[in-house]
Design an enzyme around this catalytic site. Structure first.
Site, PDB file in Angstrom:
ATOM      1  N   THR A 127      14.056  51.248  57.655  1.00 22.81           N
ATOM      2  CA  THR A 127      13.435  52.672  57.048  1.00 22.81           C
ATOM      3  C   THR A 127      12.745  53.484  58.261  1.00 22.81           C
ATOM      4  OG1 THR A 127      11.684  54.074  55.657  1.00 22.81           O
ATOM      5  CG2 THR A 127      11.274  52.112  56.024  1.00 22.81           C
ATOM      6  N   GLU A 129      10.140  55.393  57.904  1.00 25.86           N
ATOM      7  CA  GLU A 129       8.842  54.923  57.377  1.00 25.86           C
ATOM      8  C   GLU A 129       8.090  53.814  58.395  1.00 25.86           C
ATOM      9  OE1 GLU A 129       6.068  56.357  55.427  1.00 25.86           O
ATOM     10  OE2 GLU A 129       7.137  57.875  55.205  1.00 25.86           O
ATOM     11  N   TYR A 151       4.089  50.113  52.799  1.00 26.71           N
ATOM     12  CA  TYR A 151       5.151  50.274  52.392  1.00 26.71           C
ATOM     13  C   TYR A 151       5.683  49.970  53.892  1.00 26.71           C
ATOM     14  CZ  TYR A 151      10.155  52.443  52.142  1.00 26.71           C
ATOM     15  OH  TYR A 151      11.588  52.113  52.703  1.00 26.71           O
ATOM     16  N   LYS A 155       8.019  46.813  55.999  1.00 28.29           N
ATOM     17  CA  LYS A 155       9.978  47.145  55.801  1.00 28.29           C
ATOM     18  C   LYS A 155       9.549  46.322  57.229  1.00 28.29           C
ATOM     19  CE  LYS A 155      11.974  49.144  53.174  1.00 28.29           C
ATOM     20  NZ  LYS A 155      12.983  48.700  52.391  1.00 28.29           N
TER      21      LYS A 155
HETATM   22  P1  NAP Z   1      15.051  53.028  44.888  1.00 28.77           P
HETATM   23  O1  NAP Z   1      16.480  53.926  43.908  1.00 28.77           O
HETATM   24  O2  NAP Z   1      13.718  53.233  44.277  1.00 28.77           O
HETATM   25  O3  NAP Z   1      15.980  51.569  44.700  1.00 28.77           O
HETATM   26  C1  NAP Z   1      15.529  50.032  44.737  1.00 28.77           C
HETATM   27  C2  NAP Z   1      15.899  49.344  44.031  1.00 28.77           C
HETATM   28  O4  NAP Z   1      14.880  47.989  44.146  1.00 28.77           O
HETATM   29  C3  NAP Z   1      16.636  49.260  42.629  1.00 28.77           C
HETATM   30  O5  NAP Z   1      17.449  49.053  41.920  1.00 28.77           O
HETATM   31  C4  NAP Z   1      15.230  48.404  42.053  1.00 28.77           C
HETATM   32  O6  NAP Z   1      15.601  47.847  40.392  1.00 28.77           O
HETATM   33  C5  NAP Z   1      15.192  47.391  43.190  1.00 28.77           C
HETATM   34  N1  NAP Z   1      14.152  46.360  42.995  1.00 28.77           N
HETATM   35  C6  NAP Z   1      12.772  46.574  43.197  1.00 28.77           C
HETATM   36  N2  NAP Z   1      12.104  45.483  43.205  1.00 28.77           N
HETATM   37  C7  NAP Z   1      12.788  44.260  42.913  1.00 28.77           C
HETATM   38  C8  NAP Z   1      12.547  43.256  43.358  1.00 28.77           C
HETATM   39  N3  NAP Z   1      12.047  42.705  42.984  1.00 28.77           N
HETATM   40  N4  NAP Z   1      13.629  42.516  43.333  1.00 28.77           N
HETATM   41  C9  NAP Z   1      15.088  42.453  42.757  1.00 28.77           C
HETATM   42  N5  NAP Z   1      15.438  44.107  43.057  1.00 28.77           N
HETATM   43  C10 NAP Z   1      14.127  44.604  42.656  1.00 28.77           C
HETATM   44  O7  NAP Z   1      15.674  52.896  46.463  1.00 28.77           O
HETATM   45  P2  NAP Z   1      17.173  53.566  47.675  1.00 28.77           P
HETATM   46  O8  NAP Z   1      16.219  54.641  47.866  1.00 28.77           O
HETATM   47  O9  NAP Z   1      18.065  53.417  46.271  1.00 28.77           O
HETATM   48  O10 NAP Z   1      16.874  52.615  48.610  1.00 28.77           O
HETATM   49  C11 NAP Z   1      17.314  51.109  48.702  1.00 28.77           C
HETATM   50  C12 NAP Z   1      16.655  50.686  49.941  1.00 28.77           C
HETATM   51  O11 NAP Z   1      16.824  51.395  50.673  1.00 28.77           O
HETATM   52  C13 NAP Z   1      14.993  50.095  49.739  1.00 28.77           C
HETATM   53  O12 NAP Z   1      15.034  48.922  50.017  1.00 28.77           O
HETATM   54  C14 NAP Z   1      14.231  51.464  50.364  1.00 28.77           C
HETATM   55  O13 NAP Z   1      13.350  51.533  50.753  1.00 28.77           O
HETATM   56  C15 NAP Z   1      14.979  51.752  51.467  1.00 28.77           C
HETATM   57  N6  NAP Z   1      14.926  53.605  52.390  1.00 28.77           N
HETATM   58  C16 NAP Z   1      15.528  54.497  51.336  1.00 28.77           C
HETATM   59  C17 NAP Z   1      15.853  55.154  52.403  1.00 28.77           C
HETATM   60  C18 NAP Z   1      15.359  56.465  51.111  1.00 28.77           C
HETATM   61  O14 NAP Z   1      15.651  57.645  51.756  1.00 28.77           O
HETATM   62  N7  NAP Z   1      16.483  56.836  50.119  1.00 28.77           N
HETATM   63  C19 NAP Z   1      14.894  55.527  54.021  1.00 28.77           C
HETATM   64  C20 NAP Z   1      15.248  54.782  54.210  1.00 28.77           C
HETATM   65  C21 NAP Z   1      15.135  52.856  53.776  1.00 28.77           C
HETATM   66  P3  NAP Z   1      14.776  48.959  39.450  1.00 28.77           P
HETATM   67  O15 NAP Z   1      16.270  50.012  38.981  1.00 28.77           O
HETATM   68  O16 NAP Z   1      14.736  47.555  38.616  1.00 28.77           O
HETATM   69  O17 NAP Z   1      13.501  49.214  40.159  1.00 28.77           O
HETATM   70  N1  GDD Z   2       6.957  62.032  46.351  1.00 30.00           N
HETATM   71  C1  GDD Z   2       6.489  63.188  46.596  1.00 30.00           C
HETATM   72  N2  GDD Z   2       5.720  64.052  45.345  1.00 30.00           N
HETATM   73  N3  GDD Z   2       5.883  63.270  48.142  1.00 30.00           N
HETATM   74  C2  GDD Z   2       5.527  64.830  48.324  1.00 30.00           C
HETATM   75  C3  GDD Z   2       4.677  65.513  46.908  1.00 30.00           C
HETATM   76  C4  GDD Z   2       5.065  64.951  46.053  1.00 30.00           C
HETATM   77  O1  GDD Z   2       4.472  66.000  44.821  1.00 30.00           O
HETATM   78  N4  GDD Z   2       4.194  66.444  47.940  1.00 30.00           N
HETATM   79  C5  GDD Z   2       4.890  65.969  49.107  1.00 30.00           C
HETATM   80  N5  GDD Z   2       5.005  65.096  49.423  1.00 30.00           N
HETATM   81  C6  GDD Z   2       5.243  64.831  50.512  1.00 30.00           C
HETATM   82  C7  GDD Z   2       4.360  63.488  51.208  1.00 30.00           C
HETATM   83  O2  GDD Z   2       3.198  63.429  51.296  1.00 30.00           O
HETATM   84  C8  GDD Z   2       5.646  63.176  52.638  1.00 30.00           C
HETATM   85  O3  GDD Z   2       5.250  63.937  53.342  1.00 30.00           O
HETATM   86  C9  GDD Z   2       7.036  64.231  51.744  1.00 30.00           C
HETATM   87  O4  GDD Z   2       6.409  65.120  50.844  1.00 30.00           O
HETATM   88  C10 GDD Z   2       8.566  63.001  51.485  1.00 30.00           C
HETATM   89  O5  GDD Z   2       8.312  61.915  50.672  1.00 30.00           O
HETATM   90  P1  GDD Z   2       9.015  61.393  49.360  1.00 30.00           P
HETATM   91  O6  GDD Z   2       9.949  62.293  49.441  1.00 30.00           O
HETATM   92  O7  GDD Z   2       8.117  60.222  47.989  1.00 30.00           O
HETATM   93  O8  GDD Z   2       9.539  60.203  50.906  1.00 30.00           O
HETATM   94  P2  GDD Z   2       8.720  59.700  51.793  1.00 30.00           P
HETATM   95  O9  GDD Z   2       9.523  60.524  52.925  1.00 30.00           O
HETATM   96  O10 GDD Z   2       7.643  59.008  51.407  1.00 30.00           O
HETATM   97  O11 GDD Z   2       9.441  58.567  51.548  1.00 30.00           O
HETATM   98  C11 GDD Z   2      11.236  58.102  51.768  1.00 30.00           C
HETATM   99  O12 GDD Z   2      11.777  58.311  53.026  1.00 30.00           O
HETATM  100  C12 GDD Z   2      11.087  56.789  53.812  1.00 30.00           C
HETATM  101  C13 GDD Z   2      12.567  56.906  54.743  1.00 30.00           C
HETATM  102  O13 GDD Z   2      11.456  57.303  55.795  1.00 30.00           O
HETATM  103  C14 GDD Z   2      11.321  56.517  50.685  1.00 30.00           C
HETATM  104  O14 GDD Z   2      12.952  56.799  50.080  1.00 30.00           O
HETATM  105  C15 GDD Z   2      11.010  55.490  51.343  1.00 30.00           C
HETATM  106  O15 GDD Z   2      11.839  54.375  50.871  1.00 30.00           O
HETATM  107  C16 GDD Z   2      12.152  56.034  52.613  1.00 30.00           C
HETATM  108  O16 GDD Z   2      12.190  54.360  53.202  1.00 30.00           O
END
Ligand code: NAP
Ligand code: GDD
Length: 339
Positions: A127, A129, A151, A155
């Site tokens: 990520t 992050e 987090y 990672k």
């Molecule tokens: P998500 O919707 O939160 O999905 C996370 C998945 O991990 C869910 O299926 C969850 O299961 C499963 N999980 C959590 N803990 C587990 C465990 N102990 N054993 C097995 N499965 C487990 O996340 P996503 O947005 O699809 O993201 C997928 C991956 O990419 C994550 O690793 C996230 O950190 C990474 N990532 C996401 C983003 C983004 O912007 N979306 C960006 C960069 C990296 P449940 O459904 O049971 O909770």
């Molecule tokens: N969630 C959330 N809720 N975020 C808020 C809010 C709120 O009400 N108000 C402001 N924010 C700001 C957070 O402080 C952060 O700066 C930004 O919105 C994005 O927050 P999220 O949508 O929670 O995403 P993230 O950037 O912290 O994390 C996501 O992206 C990462 C990749 O850069 C997640 O998907 C992570 O799993 C992923 O790795």
């Protein structure tokens, strides 16, 4: 013909759905892992549960025995680790748990690959992050990591250990470094989904107010459907490697709110500063959006903007879906579920 058997940890999440869709289209046998839960965890992937090439198993990446047993039983050609406690804010509240899943869970999978069959290809969901508080205006594969949360820190461990196992044991283990990616099925408590679902409800008179945290953080938002294509391509290369996947464009949370409001024809104007900042409905003067400390994090990542030059060159990948198309699709999905 080459066997195509994928094992997806995290199949029930946002990316799990889109990756399953892609792999099934490519004629893979897709095995997904779900956790035991008191409610139905397979809501997102319901449409695949009866597909003859889709198989669901119980497991948890913090339970090394379940990981090992699944790999023995399925003997996959590719493993995609999407499993994580993926909420940055929540990681401050559950730091040990987050480290256990996001760091040690990954090591469990790598150990099982090493001990079973080091020909299995492995993808780790890294990520942006991990860059955290960076001085680089845009971030690429050479940018130094400086994570700002449990987090992001967990990672970084996962990223490094994936590289270690690649180098030490000759495993095809690759890291994606994905910037934020969203979709209609994004988790409810991520900021894009929260903004869109609340503003849609406000526009229909079903909700009065939206409360947010830091409005000035900048993020590089793409579409999950585009990003899983990159994930797939990373494992189809001849050699393992690490790739930044991003759009190269950044917006503040406030700009995201403004784009969404405009598309919904909600006329808003902003007033005040800091915790007193509000957005009012220009038509009736009522406050639609306010700011609360409870959504601030103990540490913030102020800006993220990716440089995916390597992915463009080596994977022939580029983000296609623009932010306004993404918002439009998310709005339409909310409307369809409400009207
Ligand atoms: P998500 O919707 O939160 O999905 C996370 C998945 O991990 C869910 O299926 C969850 O299961 C499963 N999980 C959590 N803990 C587990 C465990 N102990 N054993 C097995 N499965 C487990 O996340 P996503 O947005 O699809 O993201 C997928 C991956 O990419 C994550 O690793 C996230 O950190 C990474 N990532 C996401 C983003 C983004 O912007 N979306 C960006 C960069 C990296 P449940 O459904 O049971 O909770
Ligand atoms: N969630 C959330 N809720 N975020 C808020 C809010 C709120 O009400 N108000 C402001 N924010 C700001 C957070 O402080 C952060 O700066 C930004 O919105 C994005 O927050 P999220 O949508 O929670 O995403 P993230 O950037 O912290 O994390 C996501 O992206 C990462 C990749 O850069 C997640 O998907 C992570 O799993 C992923 O790795």
């Amino acid at each position: 013909m080459k066997k195509k058997i994928a094992l997806i940890f995290g199949v029930t999440g946002q990316d799990g759905f889109y990756l399953s869709e892609l792999l099934l289209k490519k004629k893979y046998k897709v095995h997904g892992v779900k956790r035991r839960s008191s409610s139905v965890p397979t809501r997102r992937i319901e449409k695949y549960l009866n597909n003859k090439n889709f198989f669901i198993h119980y497991g948890d990446i913090t339970d090394a025995s379940s990981v090992q047993n699944l790999i023995n039983k399925i003997n996959p050609t590719e493993i995609y680790n999407l499993a994580a406690q993926s909420h940055v804010g929540v990681s401050f509240l559950t730091p040990l748990y987050t480290a256990n899943v996001n760091a040690l869970g990954v090591l469990s999978i790598l150990e099982a690959i090493k001990n079973t069959n080091n020909e299995i290809k492995f993808y780790q969901a890294g990520t942006s992050e991990m860059f955290g508080k960076t001085i680089n205006k845009s971030q690429n594969e050479n940018t130094i990591f400086n994570p700002q949360s449990p987090y992001g820190t967990a990672k970084v461990f996962a990223h490094q250990i994936t590289k270690n196992y690649r180098d030490a044991y000759n495993i095809f283990a690759s890291n994606g470094i994905l910037f934020n990616h969203e979709s209609p099925i994004r988790g409810e408590n991520f900021v894009t989904k929260k903004i869109i679902s609340s503003l849609v409800k406000i526009s229909l008179g079903l909700q009065k107010k939206l409360v947010l945290g830091n409005l000035y953080a900048k993020r590089d938002w793409g579409h999950a459907k585009d990003y899983v294509e990159a994930i797939y391509k990373i494992l189809q290369k001849n050699k393992p490697g690490d790739y930044v996947i991003s759009t190269g464009k950044e917006y503040t949370i406030k700009e995201f709110v403004n784009m969404t409001a405009k598309m919904l024809k909600l006329k808003i104007s902003w007033k005040g500063k800091g915790l007193k900042e509000i957005a009012i409905n220009k038509d009736n003067g009522k406050t639609l959006i306010s700011v609360s400390k409870i959504y601030y994090r103990p540490l913030e990542v102020d800006f993220l903007k990716g440089d995916s030059t390597k992915a463009k060159k080596e994977l022939k990948w580029q983000s296609k879906i623009k932010i306004k198309e993404l918002i439009n699709e998310m709005i339409n999905y909310e409307l369809k579920n409400l009207i």
